[in-house]
Design an enzyme around this catalytic site. Sequence first.
Site, PDB file in Angstrom:
ATOM      1  N   GLY D  54       0.837  -1.190   0.000  1.00 22.26           N
ATOM      2  CA  GLY D  54       0.000   0.000   0.000  1.00 22.26           C
ATOM      3  C   GLY D  54       0.871   1.239   0.000  1.00 22.26           C
ATOM      4  CB  SER D  55       0.442   4.621  -1.372  1.00 19.04           C
ATOM      5  OG  SER D  55       0.686   4.183  -2.688  1.00 19.04           O
ATOM      6  N   GLY D  56       1.721   5.247   1.269  1.00 18.02           N
ATOM      7  CA  GLY D  56       1.697   5.889   2.575  1.00 18.02           C
ATOM      8  C   GLY D  56       2.929   5.586   3.414  1.00 18.02           C
ATOM      9  CG  HIS D  57       3.902   2.145   4.155  1.00 16.35           C
ATOM     10  ND1 HIS D  57       3.327   2.415   5.374  1.00 16.35           N
ATOM     11  CD2 HIS D  57       3.106   1.225   3.556  1.00 16.35           C
ATOM     12  CE1 HIS D  57       2.239   1.673   5.507  1.00 16.35           C
ATOM     13  NE2 HIS D  57       2.077   0.949   4.418  1.00 16.35           N
ATOM     14  CG  ASP D 110       1.145  -5.842   1.268  1.00 18.76           C
ATOM     15  OD1 ASP D 110       1.294  -5.117   0.286  1.00 18.76           O
ATOM     16  OD2 ASP D 110       0.838  -5.400   2.389  1.00 18.76           O
ATOM     17  CG  HIS D 219      -0.994  -0.429   7.621  1.00 19.99           C
ATOM     18  ND1 HIS D 219      -0.254  -1.542   7.947  1.00 19.99           N
ATOM     19  CD2 HIS D 219      -0.826  -0.233   6.298  1.00 19.99           C
ATOM     20  CE1 HIS D 219       0.321  -2.017   6.843  1.00 19.99           C
ATOM     21  NE2 HIS D 219       0.000  -1.235   5.835  1.00 19.99           N
TER      22      HIS D 219
END
Lengths: 225, 225, 331, 331
Positions: D54-57, D110, D219
Site C-alpha cells: 500500500g502507499s503511505g509508507h 500484500d 498502518h
Amino acid sequence: MSDITIGNVERAIKTTADTVLANQQYFSDLDGIAGDGDFGASLASGFRLIDADLPEIDKSSIGNMLLKISMIITKNVGGCSGPIWGTGFMRAAMLTKEKQEIGLADLEQMVGAAIEGIKARGGADLGDKTLLDSLIPIHEKLKEHAEKGSSPAVALRDAAEVAERKMEEAKALQPRRGRQSFVGERATGTPDPGMVAIACILQDWCEQFGVERTPQAKELTQRSV
Amino acid sequence: MSDITIGNVERAIKTTADTVLANQQYFSDLDGIAGDGDFGASLASGFRLIDADLPEIDKSSIGNMLLKISMIITKNVGGCSGPIWGTGFMRAAMLTKEKQEIGLADLEQMVGAAIEGIKARGGADLGDKTLLDSLIPIHEKLKEHAEKGSSPAVALRDAAEVAERKMEEAKALQPRRGRQSFVGERATGTPDPGMVAIACILQDWCEQFGVERTPQAKELTQRSV
Amino acid sequence: MRKFVNNPNDFVPEMMAGVAAANPNLLEHQPEFQLIKRKDRPVAGKVSVVQGSGSGHEPAHAMAVGPGMLDGAVQGAVFAAPPVDACYECIKQLASDAGVLVLINNYQGDRMNWDMAVEMAQAEGVNVKSFIIDDDVAVKDSSYTIGRRGVAGNFFVIKACGAAADLGKSLDEVLEVAKKVNGQVRTMGVALSSCIPPVKGTPIFDIAVDEMEVGVGIHGEPGRRRDKTKPANEILDEMFEAVSGDGPFSKGDRVAVMVNGLGGTPISELYVLYNRAARRCEEAGYTIVRNYVGEYCTSLEMAGASLTLLKLDDELEKMLDAPAEVAARIF
Amino acid sequence: MRKFVNNPNDFVPEMMAGVAAANPNLLEHQPEFQLIKRKDRPVAGKVSVVQGSGSGHEPAHAMAVGPGMLDGAVQGAVFAAPPVDACYECIKQLASDAGVLVLINNYQGDRMNWDMAVEMAQAEGVNVKSFIIDDDVAVKDSSYTIGRRGVAGNFFVIKACGAAADLGKSLDEVLEVAKKVNGQVRTMGVALSSCIPPVKGTPIFDIAVDEMEVGVGIHGEPGRRRDKTKPANEILDEMFEAVSGDGPFSKGDRVAVMVNGLGGTPISELYVLYNRAARRCEEAGYTIVRNYVGEYCTSLEMAGASLTLLKLDDELEKMLDAPAEVAARIF
Ligand SMILES: Nc1ncnc2c1ncn2[C@@H]1O[C@H](COP(=O)(O)OP(=O)(O)O)[C@@H](O)[C@H]1O
Ligand SMILES: Nc1ncnc2c1ncn2[C@@H]1O[C@H](COP(=O)(O)OP(=O)(O)O)[C@@H](O)[C@H]1O
Ligand SMILES: [Mg+2]
Ligand SMILES: [Mg+2]
Ligand SMILES: [Mg+2]
Ligand SMILES: [Mg+2]
C-alpha cells in the site's frame, strides 16, 4: 418461480454496486474504527467500474458474467478485499459457465465454492471475525432451503436475517485474521466491516426483489458511524 | 542620598534577574503572540547564570561588575537579546570602570551610552517598536531629573512611569526591526516583549527600593497573557 | 507534547550529540558552544565554510557539516541565534590560512551575533569574511529581518561554496560563488500548520486546519497572507509564479528545482508538488538539470513546503555535481 | 485537511508521477499499474528485486527503486495492497533470465495479492520466488497480519538483496540473503499521533496529545499498549529492550542501527533518540558499524519513530557498504 435468471443475477450485481457506492464512506468509517479505513474505498474502486461496465459486459452465461466481475475486482481492488471478493466471484463463476438460469441448489453450491476459495486464499475460518462468519452460516441456511425446495425469496429473506444476526453476534469476537486482528480492546465490541457490507447488500437485495424484511441493527438502518 | 552605591547596583541586578526568571514563561508567551516565543527563555538563560554568579563576581567597581554581567549575557544569550542586552551593559560598564558610587548624572550617561550601543548593534531607532522606544524616553526623563538634581527614587518612579506609558503607546505601532517586524495585523495592537520586560523590571526596582508606584497596565499587574 | 524530548532545555545539546555519535569518525561535538566540526578541519590551503543559526531547521545547519559542504556549524536554542561566543569559537576553530567564510541567513539575531564574532576574530588576525543569504521572495522586510529572509536556498549556497573551497579557491573566490548563487536563487514557502518549540511546549501560532500561511518564514513568521487551503497544484502554482517572476529566470534557462518540506509534511506530498513543479518548468521553458525533493531547511514539525529555483550555468552545475556527504544521509 | 493534495483519488498516481519526473533518466512510471521501474531493467544475468505494498509508507517502496536497491515496485492506494494485476505486471516486466525475487512485507493483503501474482507468473514460466519480511517484535499477530509485521527492517532486506543481485548471485542465493537479513533484524515503533489518509480525510485513530501507542504498526494498527508519553530516553529504552531482547544479539556483536521516523517527527528528534540508542548499544557491548537516522518506512504524517537493530557479519557488512542510489536522495 424457483428459478433465478441471468437478469436476476445482473440486477443483484447492479444492486450490490449501488450499495457499495452509496456506502463507501460508511464502510471506510467502519473500517477506520479499528483499522486503516480503506475498506469502502477499496470495494468502491472495483464496483464503480462494475457499475459502469455492467451494461456492456459478456452476458452469454451467468458464469461468464461473474467471471468478468471477478476480473474487474482482481484487476482494480487491492488490499484484502480484492483477492477475497475476486476469488469468491471467480469460484462462483466456475460452477455456472454454461448456465442462463440457476436454482437455489446451484446458488447454494456457488456460495459454498466461494467460501472454499476465500478460505484457501486468506487462510481464515469460522470465528475469525471476517465476512466468512456471515457467508458460512448463510450457506447453511441456503442449503436448508434448497433441500426444502423453498422459494428464492424466502431463502433471501432468511439469508439477510442470518447476515444481520451474525454481524451482531460477531461484535463480541476478537478478530483473528486480516486487517483487524490483534486490535484487542479496540476491535472487540465493534462490527466487522466485511460482515456489515454483506448484511447491507443482502438487505438491499431484499428491497430490490420485493422481499419484505425490516432490519433492526443500527448498522443497517442508520448506515453511518 | 542622591548617590547610588555599588550595593544598590548589585541589588538592581539581582532584582532584574529575579524579574526575568519569574517571568520567563510570560515573556516567551508575549513573544509568541507575533513571533517565535523565545524571548523569555533567551533572557533567562543569561540571567540564571547572573543570579548564580552574582555573589562571586568581581565587584571592584561598578564598571567591572557590569562588564562581567555583559560578558555572561554575550556568552550565553543568543537571538537578538544577547547582542542587544550584552552591548547595553557593556557600554554602561565602560563609563564606570573606576566607580564605586554613581550619581543620577552618571546613570543618565550610562543609559545614553547603552542606547547608542544598541542602535549601532541592531540598526533600530525610535519608533521601530523595540525596547529602544522605552530606553530613549527613559533616558530623557533621567536627564531632566539629573539636571534638576532630583533624588534617584523620584527618577526611578518617573522612569517606571515612562516605561509603562511608552509600552502602552507602542502597542499601536507596527514593528520595524527585529523579530516582530512585518507581522502586520498580527503584531499591531500587541505590546513589544522587550518593552514589557523593561517596564516590569523598573516596576520591580521600585518595589525593591521602596519607591511607591501603582502600575495600571495589565501587562504589569497580571503578568500572563 | 507530541515529541521525543527529555528535558526540553537539553533538546539541542542531545540532538547535536546524536549527530556526532552517528558520525564518530567525521564529526566532533563541543557542547560548550553547540559546535559541530569536522575532525579533519581546518586544513592548510582550504577555505573553511561555516554557518550557524537557531536550531529547529534541521538538517540545516549542523547536519550539513561534511565533505563538500560545511566544515563546522554552531546552533543556538530553538529559533534563537547562537551567542557571540559560540560564533567566535566556530570561526576560530575552523580558521585555516586560506581563511573562513561565514554564511549567514538574513535574520537580525544571526547577523548581530555573527557580526560581533567576525569583528572579534578579525581583531585577532583571522582572515574571515561573511556573506548574507536572502533568497525568500515572500516579503521584503519581515519578523527577524530587514530585507529578505534566508531560507532553503541556503542549501545551494553551502553546496556551491563547499565545492569551490574543495577546489582550492581563495576566500574571495568562494565569496564570489556565494554571491552568484544567492543572486540566482529564489524561494517561497507555505505553511499548513504551526510547530512546537520544545521549551515553549505549545504551537507558536494558531492556524485553522483549512488555512495556510502563504510566504511563511521558517520561524513561523507571517508571510504574504493567510488564506484558505487550496489544491496542491494551485498552491504550487502560486509559489512558482512568485519565485519564477522574481528571479533572473527566462525561457531556455537551465535550473535546479527544490521542493523542501518544512518538517511535518510527508515526502509523498512533496512529490505531488514536484510533479506540478516539473510541469510548470517545462511550460516556462526551463530545463531542470537537477532536482531536490526532501527536507533541507525546516521548522521543526511544521506541515508545509517551499519551492526553490536556482538558475544554473556551467560553473554552478559543476559545483552542484561535486561530491558531498552530510551527517543526515540515506545509505 | 493539512495536506498538499489535489483530488485525493489522484494522490498516489500524482506522487508516483512526481517520482518518475524527478528521475527521468532512471525511472519509468506506468500509471495503469502504479508501477515504477528502472528503465534499464531487466538485464540478462541479474536477478531483479521487486516489492510493492500500500502507499503511505514512502520512501518505501517506489522511492526505493534505483541502482543497488529495487528494480521495480508497485503501490496500491494508501494502506491498501496493490491489486493482483499490478503485482503480476511488476513481476512480468522485471523478469530476467536470472529470475525475480519479490520481497513482501507480512500483511494479509500484500501476501494474498502477491501470492496470486506469483502463481500466475510461475504458470507462465517466469522464474519468480517470494520472501516474507517480518521484523516487527511488537506483537505476534496483528491487524493485517498473522505472525509478525514487516516494517522498517524491510530497508535492510532490500539493500542486501540489491547488493547481492548486483554481484550476480543466483535467485536462490539472493533469497538466502533475504532470509539471513530477516533472521537477524528486529524493529519496534512508537506513535505519538495518528495520520490522515487523503481519501479518508480524517485521522485513522484517536490518540491524546499526551498518549503514545507502543509497538504501533505502520498502518496505525495497535501495538502492545496505549500509554502516557514519557521522556525520549525512556521510550528509546523500551524500544531497545524489546528489540535487543528478541533478536539474536549478544555482547561483542557488530550491528547496524536505524532510527526511523514515521513521517511527522522532525529529524532533530530522531537524533535525540539516536543519541540514546548509541549509548544503549555501547552498554550492551554492541559495536555500531553503520547507522541510519531518517525516514525509511513511514505512515504518512504520523509522529513517531521506530528502532531497528541488525546483527552484522562480514557478508552483510559488505552488502550494506555496496553502492546504491534511490529516487529520494539528498544531493
Ligand atoms: N483472510 C480473510 N478472509 C476473509 N475475509 C477477510 C480476510 N481478511 C480480511 N477480510 C475481510 O475484509 C475486510 C477488510 O477489507 P479491507 O479493508 O479491504 O482489507 P485490509 O485489511 O487490507 O485493509 C474485513 O472486514 C474482513 O471481513
Ligand atoms: N534591532 C533591535 N534593536 C533593539 N531591540 C531589539 C532589536 N531587535 C529586537 N529587539 C528587542 O528584542 C526583543 C525580542 O528579543 P528575542 O526574542 O530574544 O529576539 P529574536 O527576535 O531573535 O527572537 C523585541 O521585543 C525587541 O524589544
Ligand atoms: Mg482496511
Ligand atoms: Mg524571539
Ligand atoms: Mg528568536
Ligand atoms: Mg488496507
